[in-house]
Scaffold this active site. Structure first.
Site: not given
Ligand code: PXP
Length: 254
Positions: A15, A18, A51, A57, A78, A109, A202
């Site tokens: 993912n 970030h 995501h 954001r 996502e 999330t 997660h």
């Protein structure tokens, strides 16, 4: 089959949200999430997860277009189950769409999708995505009602939320952590019995990934925040050394 054989190995979805968080903190074009995704592919990621939040954001619409156009690895988009997001997904037709709950004030999330309470709407919602060829995944807490509802509405995949398991580990509550792990394991078995593919993610770190990776029914883990955080410490020395060289070269040339 050896555990490293492709067909038998657990897939790693990286993912890259970030990377975009760092970029957006300054409004610069760098660091580029696409560049991170291409690097992740080269490093052995089996898929890239991003995501697209309703508040944008971190990942933006342009990031999704770039990822969809340039990646060789499968893209897992996502998103919240909104009309806007479905239209975007249908425009790009990513390999997978993972539906997640979203609250604007949350830091990340925080919970799973309540599929059991929203089954009728979600069944209709996912139908065009399935029709378009996306593998639809539902991000749920490891809970029997949620697993059963996911199977009933025609999802292909459930992603089991490992956030509570990881938080309990960080809090030093070994007993609570092990109980949560047992729930994840039991729900992975239940999901496979119901015909679902099982993913998880997660909050996973080097310390917490092992027991989840060892669950036989698991086929994919999606990991982001910790990978980006740890990459700082694996890469910072080289980056500082390059800046040192650039400064020294400029002084020498002056
Ligand atoms: N899976 C899902 C469905 C998520 O929403 C997230 C966070 O965006 C992750 C996996 C990755 O979590 P983390 O960034 O904590 O590794």
């Amino acid at each position: 089959m050896a555990p490293t054989d492709r067909a038998d190995r657990l897939r790693l979805g990286v993912n890259i949200d970030h990377v975009a968080t760092v970029r957006n903190a300054r409004g610069t074009p760098y660091p580029d999430p696409l560049r991170a995704a291409l690097l992740a592919e080269q490093a052995g990621a089996d898929g890239i997860t991003a995501h697209l939040r309703e508040d944008r954001r971190h990942i933006t619409d342009a990031d999704i277009a770039a990822l969809a156009g340039r990646l060789s690895a499968p893209l897992n988009l996502e998103m919240a189950a909104t009309e806007e997001m479905r239209a975007i997904a249908l425009r790009h037709v990513p390999h997978a769409v993972c539906l997640v709950p979203e609250r604007r004030a949350e830091r990340t999330t925080e919970g799973g999708l309540d599929v059991a309470a929203d089954a009728v709407r979600l069944r209709d919602y996912i139908a065009p995505l399935v029709e378009a060829g996306c593998r639809v995944s539902l991000f749920i807490a490891p809970d029997a009602d949620q697993v059963d509802a996911a199977a009933e509405i025609g999802a292909a995949v459930v992603e089991l939320h490992t956030g509570a398991y990881c938080d309990l580990h960080l809090e030093g509550d070994g007993e609570g952590r092990d109980a949560e792990l047992a729930r994840i394991e039991a729900m992975a078995r239940r999901a496979v019995a119901a015909g679902l593919e099982v993913h998880a993610g997660h909050g996973l770190t080097y310390d917490t990934v092992g027991p989840v990776a060892a669950i036989a029914q698991m086929t994919e883990l999606n990991i982001g925040h910790f990978l980006i955080a740890d990459a700082l410490f694996r890469g910072l020395s080289g980056t500082i050394a390059q800046m040192r060289r650039a400064m020294d070269a400029a002084r020498l040339a002056a």
